[in-house]
Write an enzyme that holds these catalytic residues in place. Structure first.
Site: not given
Length: 581
Positions: A326, A459, A198, A543, A194
């Site tokens: 994913d 998504e 981010r 992502t 994360e």
């Protein structure tokens, strides 16, 4: 006239048309033949010239059309500068062109883009008022919460969205906070994944867009604090690290294993950081992970979500394109794109294509409506369940389809369109018109909501953005607009945006996820922007939807310091991944 009267015709017109007239007069016949040949040649020559002229005219018309289209493209790139009244435009080479005239644009697109921009202003203004500098806003409580150790996640996640939307005042204030208040020396446990997608991704994107080195310096600082996570026997990273002490480990609930998505979704950011600093250590750490996984990569390209960081072997666990699986598959494709699709990154494309063969084995279709969906796999059995997180896959398939030959390309693009239709119906099938977290498929029932919350995920909108960019089909814009309206109706509150505890009842929660500003609103804004705003041949999205500039990479794969050649993108006006949010 009567047949019996034809012999009585004596006119010269009739005599000269009769064959016997010429047989009795050879000189006359020869002269006429010469005349016929001359006339025929003249006519043939004129026809040839005419055809050549028509071809030249057609080519000139095509060139004129191309020039007109280019002119229109350049005009459509314009975004109004709210202060100066001029228009900034980016041509296909990335240069900025100034014009005193407003850029023509589809009025509906312009209106919708402004609505999304206003939503961003509402979300950002609420964060600024009630949670400034904290990780996320709790809109109903009008307070902040440090979900990620107090790294200013929403602020950093929003930097590039503010910049792209031309919200210069807000961007500059956020940049000032980054320069003066952002401190990574925190005695806290942080998710390597994360924090990478981010914070490292957000800072690098802000640097690529603005050219301000404060963002690169901060990205380097936090990346250096994450690097000890890769100090394992195999180089497959631990997923949790203390930012102050550097102690890394895996969460207890994984049985000591590393998570596939968490370990295979740092490549874009760390390769980009090596490119921009000239220091290869970041790239070496993350690319070694792919080397290790490729040693035992299965023929179907499908990996279980748990990997032992000491042995490099996979553990018995689900195979999924949803949570915890994913973005590993996403980054196989995107590192290939980031690397200019050269031989230096061919192994990424090869692995991705294997994984897509595996994905095809997970596709099923419902009855009666034949919605395509991606199953999860447990051992040898398939589970008829699909996460909304897996709705990134249509966009990924569309983005990767061009790397195949014509037949395979069309097959994967068609599958992308089918899956996007399914994901859109995740939204349309509920009373709130917002999607649940996952869906189950039963014979004769098409789809039904499993976990029924909605936390403002991006998504499906992400895939609609890619499909619109790559096909030009405006249907995807309409679907995106419908989803945006559902967010406006159900999730907008006085002090920001919230998720829903239940998409069937509409009961609200009290959290504005940082990715709503980083991803959902950004993809919606770009869905209604000209396609040359952040063009896909010059930028690759991580992502968390942070665009990173594609920098040339030599065939050997060695990094070069791109810092000297780095130029900011002039200001534009106008997660997925395995989360457990």
């Amino acid at each position: 006239m009567a047949r019996g009267n034809r012999s009585a015709i004596t006119s010269s017109k009739w005599r000269c048309c009769h064959p016997s007239y010429y047989l009795k007069r050879p000189k006359r016949l020869a002269l006429l033949f010469i005349a016929f040949v001359f006339v025929s040649f003249f006519v043939w020559d004129r026809q040839t010239l005419l055809r050549e002229h028509q071809i030249e005219v057609a080519e000139l018309r095509k060139e004129l059309t191309d020039l007109q289209n280019l002119k229109l493209d350049l005009l459509q790139l314009g975004v109004n500068n709210s202060q100066g009244g001029t228009v900034e435009k980016i041509d296909l080479g990335g240069k900025i062109i100034k014009s005193s005239q407003d850029a023509p644009d589809d009025p509906i697109d312009t209106q919708r883009r402004e609505k999304v921009k206003e939503a961003m202003l509402h979300a950002w203004g609420s964060y600024e008022k009630y949670a400034w500098g904290q990780d996320e806003l709790k809109p109903q409580s009008k307070s902040g919460v440090n979900s990620f150790g107090g790294l200013g996640a929403t602020l950093i996640d929003s930097l590039d969205t503010l910049y792209i939307m031309g919200l210069h005042e807000q961007f500059d204030k956020a940049k000032e906070w980054v320069a003066t208040s952002l401190d990574f020396n925190k005695d806290c446990e942080a998710s390597v994944f994360e924090t990478t997608i981010r914070v490292v991704g957000g800072l690098l994107s802000a640097y690529d867009l603005s050219g301000d080195k404060v963002f690169l310096e901060k990205a380097t600082d936090i990346a250096d604090r994450l690097l000890p996570a890769w100090d394992t026997p195999t180089g497959i990273p631990y997923n949790i690290i203390n930012l102050s002490h550097g102690h890394a480990h895996n969460p207890g609930w994984t049985g000591g294993n590393s998570i596939l998505a968490d370990s295979g979704t740092e490549q874009l950011e760390f390769i980009a950081l090596s490119q921009r600093t000239g220091d290869p250590k970041y790239q070496q750490k993350v690319e070694n992970v792919i080397v290790q996984l490729n040693k035992t990569f299965p023929e179907d390209g499908l990996l279980p979500i748990y990997i032992n960081p000491k042995s490099g072997t996979t553990s018995y666990s689900p195979i999924t394109f949803g949570a915890m699986g994913d973005s590993f598959y996403e980054y196989l494709l995107k590192v290939w794109i980031q690397g200019n699709k050269t031989s230096a990154v061919k192994n990424y494309r090869d692995m991705w294509e294997k994984s897509m063969k595996g994905l095809l084995t997970l596709i099923r279709r419902t009855t009666p409506s034949s919605f395509a969906y991606i199953c999860e796999k447990n051992g040898g059995s398939l589970s008829d369940k699909m996460d909304e997180l897996a709705c990134f896959a249509p966009g990924m398939l569309a983005l990767g389809s061009s790397g195949y030959g014509p037949d395979e390309s069309q097959k994967f693009l068609s599958l992308a369109e089918e899956l996007a239709w399914t994901c859109y119906n995740f939204y349309q099938s509920t009373p709130s018109k917002l999607a649940g977290e996952n869906y189950f498929f039963h014979s004769g029932q098409d789809m039904s909501v499993g976990t029924s919350w909605n936390i403002l995920r991006p998504e499906t909108v992400e895939s609609l953005f890619y499909l619109w960019r790559l096909t030009g089909n405006k249907t995807y814009q309409e679907w995106g607009w419908n989803i945006f309206q559902a967010f406006e109706k159900n999730s907008r509150v006085e002090s920001g945006y919230v998720g829903l505890k239940d998409v069937n009842t509409g009961v609200k929660d009290d959290m504005m996820q940082s990715f709503f500003l980083a991803e959902t609103l950004k993809y919606l804004y770009l869905l209604f922007s000209p396609s040359s705003v952040i063009p896909l041949d010059q930028w690759v999205f991580n992502t968390e939807a942070h665009p990173l500039r594609i920098v040339p990479r030599n065939e050997m794969g060695h990094v070069e310091n791109s810092n000297e050649k780095h130029k900011p993108l002039s200001r534009l006006g106008g997660r997925k991944g395995g989360r457990s949010d």
